[in-house]
Write an enzyme that holds these catalytic residues in place. Sequence first.
Site, PDB file in Angstrom:
ATOM      1  N   CYS A  87     -68.494  19.155  48.589  1.00  0.00           N
ATOM      2  CA  CYS A  87     -69.724  19.668  49.180  1.00  0.00           C
ATOM      3  C   CYS A  87     -69.833  21.179  48.922  1.00  0.00           C
ATOM      4  CB  CYS A  87     -69.818  19.305  50.658  1.00  0.00           C
ATOM      5  SG  CYS A  87     -71.504  19.477  51.319  1.00  0.00           S
ATOM      6  N   HIS A 197     -69.705  13.552  49.836  1.00  0.00           N
ATOM      7  CA  HIS A 197     -68.486  13.498  50.634  1.00  0.00           C
ATOM      8  C   HIS A 197     -67.731  12.201  50.345  1.00  0.00           C
ATOM      9  CE1 HIS A 197     -69.137  16.936  53.397  1.00  0.00           C
ATOM     10  NE2 HIS A 197     -70.421  16.691  53.165  1.00  0.00           N
ATOM     11  N   GLU A 199     -64.873  11.414  51.374  1.00  0.00           N
ATOM     12  CA  GLU A 199     -64.155  11.022  52.591  1.00  0.00           C
ATOM     13  C   GLU A 199     -65.058  10.296  53.579  1.00  0.00           C
ATOM     14  OE1 GLU A 199     -65.932  14.973  53.840  1.00  0.00           O
ATOM     15  OE2 GLU A 199     -65.349  13.951  51.990  1.00  0.00           O
TER      16      GLU A 199
END
EC number: 4.3.2.10
Length: 216
Positions: A87, A197, A199
């Site tokens: 990001c 992202h 994750e």
Amino acid sequence: MSAARPTKTVVVFDYGFGNVRSAERALARVGADVEITRDYDKAMDADGLLVPGVGAFSACMQGLKEARGDWIIGRRLSGGRPVMGICVGMQILFERGIEHGVETEGLDEWPGTVEPLRAPVVPHMGWNTVDAPADSQAFKGLDAGSRFYFVHSYAVRSWELEVTNPAIRAPRVTWATHGEPFVAAVENRALWATQFHPEKSGDAGAQLLTNWIETL
């Protein structure tokens, strides 16, 4: 029977501007030995360094410099040691960022400017597909319909690095579209980065992180 492959160590660099716990859980899920820290020696010695980032470009740059993260990233890359930005952690790798008319210098690993995303709805928040190169290592094992989670109002809208030496492999650039095309990911030897992202991107994000761990 072959020996088990040693577990790779990853430091999630904690400089005050990132979803460090989410990154820690996602990396642990794919088998990495993860530590959240800003300790210089641990960040230098780990197999991989992950640099998250949320918030404003200028604030992230200030926080990174206060934690000596700019120096750590530069030292690791000069030695071919893997680094991954996520990001705003990707955005600060570019030459500069412009927010509200204010220009801030980035780490200048790649030429280019992070600018406001021109789209009917901003921020770009939610799931989106990407257009990855056929030889992408980051997206290995993922089909074209895989979706990733984005949250951002700024992006790099053009790729400016030209590689004219045929002996040097050009970076692999992945694109996404929200109102206009923008850079969604870059693979450049030891330096990887994603605007989305991983994750927070479920199984697709886990596969991408697995692919990164395999390069360490």
